[in-house]
Design a protein around this motif. Structure first.
Motif, short mmCIF file in Angstrom:
data_model
loop_
_atom_site.label_atom_id
_atom_site.label_comp_id
_atom_site.label_asym_id
_atom_site.label_seq_id
_atom_site.Cartn_x
_atom_site.Cartn_y
_atom_site.Cartn_z
N GLY A 74 -9.48 -7.36 -2.33
CA GLY A 74 -10.62 -8.16 -2.77
C GLY A 74 -11.91 -7.36 -2.78
O GLY A 74 -12.70 -7.45 -3.74
N ALA A 75 -12.12 -6.57 -1.72
CA ALA A 75 -13.35 -5.79 -1.62
C ALA A 75 -13.43 -4.75 -2.73
O ALA A 75 -14.48 -4.61 -3.41
N TYR A 76 -12.36 -4.00 -2.95
CA TYR A 76 -12.37 -2.96 -3.96
C TYR A 76 -12.44 -3.53 -5.37
O TYR A 76 -13.13 -2.98 -6.24
N GLN A 162 -13.61 8.67 1.40
CA GLN A 162 -15.01 8.79 1.02
C GLN A 162 -15.57 7.40 0.70
O GLN A 162 -14.85 6.48 0.35
N ALA A 163 -16.87 7.28 0.81
CA ALA A 163 -17.50 5.97 0.61
C ALA A 163 -17.56 5.63 -0.87
O ALA A 163 -17.94 6.45 -1.70
N PHE A 164 -17.18 4.40 -1.18
CA PHE A 164 -17.41 3.83 -2.51
C PHE A 164 -18.79 3.18 -2.43
O PHE A 164 -18.96 2.15 -1.79
N PHE A 165 -19.78 3.78 -3.07
CA PHE A 165 -21.16 3.34 -2.87
C PHE A 165 -21.71 2.70 -4.14
O PHE A 165 -21.09 2.68 -5.18
N ALA A 237 -17.24 -10.56 0.86
CA ALA A 237 -18.42 -10.74 1.72
C ALA A 237 -18.76 -9.44 2.44
O ALA A 237 -19.95 -9.10 2.61
N TYR A 238 -17.76 -8.72 2.85
CA TYR A 238 -17.95 -7.42 3.52
C TYR A 238 -18.61 -6.41 2.58
O TYR A 238 -19.59 -5.76 2.93
N THR A 244 -21.36 -0.52 0.57
CA THR A 244 -20.48 0.64 0.53
C THR A 244 -19.21 0.32 1.32
O THR A 244 -19.26 -0.37 2.33
N ILE A 245 -18.07 0.79 0.84
CA ILE A 245 -16.80 0.55 1.52
C ILE A 245 -15.95 1.82 1.48
O ILE A 245 -16.20 2.72 0.66
#
Length: 274
Positions: A74-76, A162-165, A237-238, A244-245
């Motif tokens: 969901g986040a990605y 790595q961060a997805f920003f 929500a996160y 960034t995730i």
């Protein structure tokens, strides 16, 4: 009549829990420091995860270890849809299927992410619901490992560790408090519904439920998909708060943390989950 009383009791219980969550959010918003706001926001996200986990585990009584994978999907999915095109051109220059060539609004992105997660949950659920006990748990664990491996090694889409920003930060503490209150109502209504009661009955006595005409596998599948979609909401929500995730949070540490929360609180009730 009994079902009506149960649903009424469910609404009252959900309302009390929602008021409690709103009071905690208000106190934090007025008196909390910036660090405390982030801490409480994380607690509400974990609450969403535990509620999503309770829908399946608390009613079907089958241990699920894949919930962080659905949260990550969901986040990605939301992040890929909502991140501005110019940022994705830099962070995902070799993304396939034109994933770096578009950008849509946060609400549409969230709905798409929930739908994608629901489809994935449905496909996985077709296998999960036919299993019981340790077999279902092992398959859910295997799914977690597979999804985490995709997050790590498909760096052209997910960027691995790595961060997805560049994700727009459109959520704040008020947003997640309202969302948590709505999810409490949704989970409690499901628990007190005919489907929830029948699902718990089938968990107590599979043979008896099947002999009474209860379609146990269909009920499990509904609960599994609903659970997956709620977990996607937690992931969105996160992502919408942090901006960034990365793949790291959606793995074993988070799985066992939130599982412990549900077990210690009591997975048989929504109040225990909260």
């Amino acid at each position: 009549m009994n079902m009506s009383r149960g649903m009424k009791r469910g609404f009252i219980g959900a309302a009390i829990l929602s008021v409690l969550l709103i009071i905690i959010g208000l106190i934090t918003a007025y008196f909390g420091s910036r660090y405390q706001l982030r801490l409480v926001y994380s607690a509400y996200v974990n609450l969403l995860v535990v509620l999503g986990l309770q829908v399946f585990m608390g009613n079907a009584r089958i241990t699920n270890l894949s919930h962080s994978a659905f949260m990550g999907i969901g986040a990605y999915a939301a992040a890929i849809c909502v991140t501005p095109q110019n940022i994705k051109a830099l962070s995902l220059p070799s993304a396939p299927w034109g994933l770096n060539a578009f950008s849509i609004d946060p609400i549409s992105s969230a709905l798409i992410a929930i739908a994608i997660t629901g489809v994935v949950a449905f496909l996985v659920g077709l296998f999960i619901v036919r299993l019981s006990g340790i077999g279902a748990t092992i398959v859910s664990l295997a799914f977690l490992v597979i999804i985490h491996s995709l997050f790590l090694y498909r760096t052209d889409i997910f960027k691995g560790n790595q961060a997805f920003f560049g994700i727009p930060q459109v959520f704040n503490l008020t947003s997640v408090v309202i969302l948590a209150a709505l999810v409490v109502f949704a989970v409690r209504i499901f628990r007190e519904s005919k489907m929830g009661v029948a699902l718990r009955a089938s968990a107590d006595d599979e043979i008896g439920a099947l002999s009474m005409g209860v379609d146990m596998y269909r009920l499990r599948l509904i609960a599994w998909v609903f659970s997956g979609m709620l977990l996607a909401v937690a992931g969105i929500a996160y992502a919408y708060f942090l901006g960034t995730i990365s793949a790291r949070p959606f793995y074993f540490n988070h799985v066992f943390l939130t599982l412990a929360m549900l077990i210690f609180g009591g997975m048989g009730t929504v109040t225990g989950a909260v």
